[in-house]
Design a protein around this motif. Structure first.
Motif, PDB file in Angstrom:
ATOM      1  N   MET A 213      20.991 -20.276   0.703  1.00  0.00           N
ATOM      2  CA  MET A 213      22.357 -19.794   0.861  1.00  0.00           C
ATOM      3  C   MET A 213      22.385 -18.262   0.946  1.00  0.00           C
ATOM      4  O   MET A 213      23.162 -17.686   1.713  1.00  0.00           O
ATOM      5  N   SER A 214      21.522 -17.618   0.145  1.00  0.00           N
ATOM      6  CA  SER A 214      21.444 -16.153   0.202  1.00  0.00           C
ATOM      7  C   SER A 214      20.930 -15.690   1.552  1.00  0.00           C
ATOM      8  O   SER A 214      21.428 -14.709   2.134  1.00  0.00           O
ATOM      9  N   ILE A 215      19.935 -16.387   2.073  1.00  0.00           N
ATOM     10  CA  ILE A 215      19.393 -16.051   3.382  1.00  0.00           C
ATOM     11  C   ILE A 215      20.456 -16.259   4.457  1.00  0.00           C
ATOM     12  O   ILE A 215      20.618 -15.448   5.380  1.00  0.00           O
ATOM     13  N   ALA A 216      21.209 -17.369   4.322  1.00  0.00           N
ATOM     14  CA  ALA A 216      22.264 -17.655   5.297  1.00  0.00           C
ATOM     15  C   ALA A 216      23.344 -16.581   5.270  1.00  0.00           C
ATOM     16  O   ALA A 216      24.003 -16.307   6.286  1.00  0.00           O
ATOM     17  N   ALA A 217      23.518 -15.931   4.100  1.00  0.00           N
ATOM     18  CA  ALA A 217      24.522 -14.860   3.979  1.00  0.00           C
ATOM     19  C   ALA A 217      24.022 -13.538   4.541  1.00  0.00           C
ATOM     20  O   ALA A 217      24.771 -12.545   4.561  1.00  0.00           O
ATOM     21  N   GLY A 218      22.738 -13.496   4.981  1.00  0.00           N
ATOM     22  CA  GLY A 218      22.224 -12.292   5.614  1.00  0.00           C
ATOM     23  C   GLY A 218      21.149 -11.568   4.844  1.00  0.00           C
ATOM     24  O   GLY A 218      20.619 -10.552   5.331  1.00  0.00           O
ATOM     25  N   ASP A 219      20.781 -12.050   3.675  1.00  0.00           N
ATOM     26  CA  ASP A 219      19.750 -11.381   2.887  1.00  0.00           C
ATOM     27  C   ASP A 219      18.384 -11.948   3.271  1.00  0.00           C
ATOM     28  O   ASP A 219      17.883 -12.896   2.654  1.00  0.00           O
ATOM     29  N   PHE A 220      17.778 -11.343   4.301  1.00  0.00           N
ATOM     30  CA  PHE A 220      16.514 -11.871   4.806  1.00  0.00           C
ATOM     31  C   PHE A 220      15.311 -11.414   3.989  1.00  0.00           C
ATOM     32  O   PHE A 220      14.170 -11.741   4.316  1.00  0.00           O
ATOM     33  N   SER A 221      15.571 -10.669   2.931  1.00  0.00           N
ATOM     34  CA  SER A 221      14.466 -10.257   2.070  1.00  0.00           C
ATOM     35  C   SER A 221      14.077 -11.335   1.064  1.00  0.00           C
ATOM     36  O   SER A 221      13.052 -11.209   0.387  1.00  0.00           O
ATOM     37  N   ILE A 240       9.790 -22.477   4.976  1.00  0.00           N
ATOM     38  CA  ILE A 240      10.911 -21.534   5.083  1.00  0.00           C
ATOM     39  C   ILE A 240      10.398 -20.094   5.083  1.00  0.00           C
ATOM     40  O   ILE A 240      10.875 -19.260   5.869  1.00  0.00           O
ATOM     41  N   ASN A 241       9.446 -19.785   4.198  1.00  0.00           N
ATOM     42  CA  ASN A 241       8.879 -18.426   4.171  1.00  0.00           C
ATOM     43  C   ASN A 241       8.224 -18.073   5.505  1.00  0.00           C
ATOM     44  O   ASN A 241       8.362 -16.953   6.022  1.00  0.00           O
ATOM     45  N   THR A 242       7.511 -19.026   6.080  1.00  0.00           N
ATOM     46  CA  THR A 242       6.862 -18.797   7.377  1.00  0.00           C
ATOM     47  C   THR A 242       7.896 -18.543   8.450  1.00  0.00           C
ATOM     48  O   THR A 242       7.745 -17.650   9.304  1.00  0.00           O
ATOM     49  N   MET A 243       8.983 -19.316   8.444  1.00  0.00           N
ATOM     50  CA  MET A 243      10.044 -19.155   9.421  1.00  0.00           C
ATOM     51  C   MET A 243      10.687 -17.770   9.289  1.00  0.00           C
ATOM     52  O   MET A 243      10.947 -17.085  10.285  1.00  0.00           O
ATOM     53  N   LEU A 244      10.918 -17.326   8.033  1.00  0.00           N
ATOM     54  CA  LEU A 244      11.532 -16.017   7.805  1.00  0.00           C
ATOM     55  C   LEU A 244      10.610 -14.894   8.261  1.00  0.00           C
ATOM     56  O   LEU A 244      11.066 -13.878   8.824  1.00  0.00           O
ATOM     57  N   ASP A 245       9.303 -15.057   8.022  1.00  0.00           N
ATOM     58  CA  ASP A 245       8.360 -14.028   8.463  1.00  0.00           C
ATOM     59  C   ASP A 245       8.378 -13.885   9.974  1.00  0.00           C
ATOM     60  O   ASP A 245       8.266 -12.784  10.515  1.00  0.00           O
ATOM     61  N   ARG A 246       8.526 -14.991  10.688  1.00  0.00           N
ATOM     62  CA  ARG A 246       8.549 -14.946  12.137  1.00  0.00           C
ATOM     63  C   ARG A 246       9.844 -14.363  12.642  1.00  0.00           C
ATOM     64  O   ARG A 246       9.877 -13.693  13.701  1.00  0.00           O
TER      65      ARG A 246
END
Length: 247
Positions: A213-221, A240-246
């Motif tokens: 939910m935090s990632i969906a709100a824009g916090d990509f860290s 999910i971590n792999t997807m965010l790194d990409r």
């Protein structure tokens, strides 16, 4: 065009996964307890009836006429005058021709309907086992028959002993009542325990949900830390971590 889900499907999809797992687990447990209870009742009743039947051969082979009746010859005929009544069974005495002479026994739950005649051939045919006998007030009985010599080795008489099955039915009723109570308590405790275990198990999934939910709100860290490859949640976190790194 895709079909719209029906009301049941929409209701099922709206239920949380925790509630689904808890509900299905408790439902399976309840069905298992119900099947066990229903399946046990006929087995237990057959065992109780067999116990009653096992007492009949020894009873019917004893000389019950002398114990419960005053036996006397009157005008060349044998007369039976009751002295006392057995409390746990009923006795019927027939003469050698098969005519019913007398009966005795006491019960508030009905008495057996002894046949008016019981011939020697019938007695011999049924002497090796027991047979059912209907009674008044809807009662059921198991009976046994034997042919015995009369006084001083005189005329043959036929003796039928019947025992009620109400004691077996009473035990079954008590057992079923106790079983239902224990089953309900077990289901309640199982529901609480299952809910607690599911909540504990899904705690890690809740952390994934919160981070997502935090990632969906824009916090990509944000990154997920539980990366255990042997668990479903760990593999999901890694993906999910792999997807965010990409990204």
């Amino acid at each position: 065009m895709a079909r719209k889900p029906d009301a049941v499907t929409r209701w099922w999809r709206a239920i949380s996964l925790r509630a689904k797992v808890t509900g299905v687990t408790v439902a399976v447990l309840a069905l298992g307890l119900l099947a066990a209870g229903v399946g046990t009742v006929p087995i237990l009743r057959n065992a109780l009836v067999s116990n009653i039947e096992s007492q009949l051969p020894a009873l019917v082979s004893a000389d019950l006429a002398d114990r419960y009746f005053d036996v006397a010859m009157v005008d060349g005929e044998t007369k039976y005058t009751p002295k006392e009544s057995p409390r746990d069974f009923f006795v019927a005495i027939y003469d050698g021709e098969g005519a019913l002479q007398t009966t005795t026994g006491a019960s508030t739950n009905g008495s057996p309907l002894f046949p008016s005649t019981f011939t020697l051939l019938e007695a011999q045919a049924k002497s090796e086992g027991t047979f059912p006998l209907e009674g008044t007030k809807g009662a059921s009985f198991r009976a046994a028959v034997a042919s015995l010599p009369g006084e001083g080795g005189g005329d043959l008489r036929i003796q039928v002993v019947a025992m009620p099955l109400d004691s077996a039915d009473r035990i079954i009723s008590q057992y079923f009542g106790i079983y239902i109570t224990v089953a309900l308590v077990t289901i309640l405790l199982a529901a609480l325990l299952t809910r607690w275990l599911v909540t504990l198990t899904f705690r890690r999934l809740g952390q994934v949900e919160s981070t997502a939910m935090s990632i969906a709100a824009g916090d990509f860290s944000q990154r997920l830390t539980d990366l255990e490859p042997t668990t479903e949640v760990g593999r999901l976190n890694y993906a999910i971590n792999t997807m965010l790194d990409r990204v």
